[in-house]
Design an enzyme around this catalytic site. Structure first.
Site, PDB file in Angstrom:
ATOM      1  N   HIS A  17       0.812  -1.217   0.000  1.00 26.64           N
ATOM      2  CA  HIS A  17       0.000   0.000   0.000  1.00 26.64           C
ATOM      3  C   HIS A  17       0.847   1.270   0.000  1.00 26.64           C
ATOM      4  CE1 HIS A  17      -3.813   1.780  -0.096  1.00 26.64           C
ATOM      5  NE2 HIS A  17      -4.437   1.065   0.819  1.00 26.64           N
ATOM      6  N   ASP A  36      -2.575   1.685  -4.646  1.00 28.53           N
ATOM      7  CA  ASP A  36      -3.865   1.906  -4.011  1.00 28.53           C
ATOM      8  C   ASP A  36      -4.906   1.028  -4.693  1.00 28.53           C
ATOM      9  OD1 ASP A  36      -2.818   3.963  -2.318  1.00 28.53           O
ATOM     10  OD2 ASP A  36      -2.891   5.334  -4.037  1.00 28.53           O
TER      11      ASP A  36
END
Length: 269
Positions: free
Chosen positions: A240, A244
């Site tokens: 992350h 995304d």
């Protein structure tokens, strides 16, 4: 599903095949299995310790996020059933579904190069080569050999290279070089009957895709009815820091679309 650099377990003057002895518990008195009451304590061998270290490194350093999509692979199942006997006679190896999934992933990476990256101290490294790590389980360990420059292979080429690497892993003949340089991992968890799973990213890669079992399922049709389809879950774990949900979703959607395009013998040979 993490790559273990076997070379780091023991200094070697030159590259040699990975020894099966690494998978054997040392028998000196200080490391022999011991019993404490009803429990048995068995020291982990070198390979298992290296796997454990890489697993912990991944979950501690990489903020994992996860996404799953369903893909209709009815055309792919029909195609494989049509050509698998001819393929075995012509190429000398069995045709599984896995090379098609690897091919679909590689094609999607070309459109979404951010998947093929590494986080490096505040920088994002975009890798030129697409080197796909594939997880191979043995009775005791997990090895992750690498299909180097996977985008240069056809379905025939991927089938043979994946078979070569998997056989080498199971027979203890892989070299350290054959397990290095991966830029993304594709894991065939469906071979164990899994329908949903969350992979641990192969540090320092940015993503791992779990390909689950293909199963028959009723799906809605445009006319308001239902039909039987061959469906598969694609489960993606991402770093992350780099990726995304938007990038992950677009990537998975393109993998799905690529899988739909496998419907002709020319896609295989």
């Amino acid at each position: 599903m993490l790559n273990v650099d076997v070379a780091s377990l023991k200094e070697k003057p030159e590259e040699k095949p990975v020894s099966r002895e690494l998978a054997v518990i040392e028998s000196d008195s200080s490391k022999e299995a011991s019993s404490k009451g009803a429990d048995t304590v068995v020291p982990a061998d070198g390979v298992r310790k290296a796997i454990a270290k890489k697993m912990v490194q991944s979950v501690n350093e990489i903020p994992h996020a996860w996404m799953m999509v369903e893909a209709d692979v009815t055309n792919l199942v029909t195609l494989r059933n049509l050509v698998k006997e001819t393929f075995k006679e012509r190429e000398g190896v069995s045709l599984s579904y896995f090379p098609f999934f690897v091919k679909a992933v590689v094609q999607a990476i070309k459109k979404h190069p951010v998947i093929n990256t590494t986080w490096d101290n505040g920088n994002i490294i975009y890798h030129k080569d697409i080197n796909i790590s594939i997880a191979v389980a043995t009775e005791e360990h997990l090895y992750v050999p690498v299909v180097q420059k996977a985008d240069e292979y056809s379905i025939v080429g991927l089938t043979k290279e994946i078979n070569r690497l998997a056989t080498g892993a199971r027979e203890g003949r892989l070299t350290s070089k054959e397990m290095q340089g991966g830029t993304m991992t594709v894991n065939n968890t469906g071979s164990f009957g899994s329908v949903q799973s969350m992979g641990i990213i192969n540090h320092p890669q940015a993503a791992i895709l779990q390909v689950e079992s293909i199963r028959k399922q009723l799906v809605p049709t445009d006319d308001g009815g239902f039909k039987a389809a061959d469906m598969v879950n694609l489960c993606l774990s991402i770093d992350h820091r780099i990726l995304d949900g938007l990038q992950a979703g677009r990537f998975l959607n393109d993998v799905k679309e690529n899988l739909k395009r496998f419907n002709d013998e020319a896609d295989v040979f």
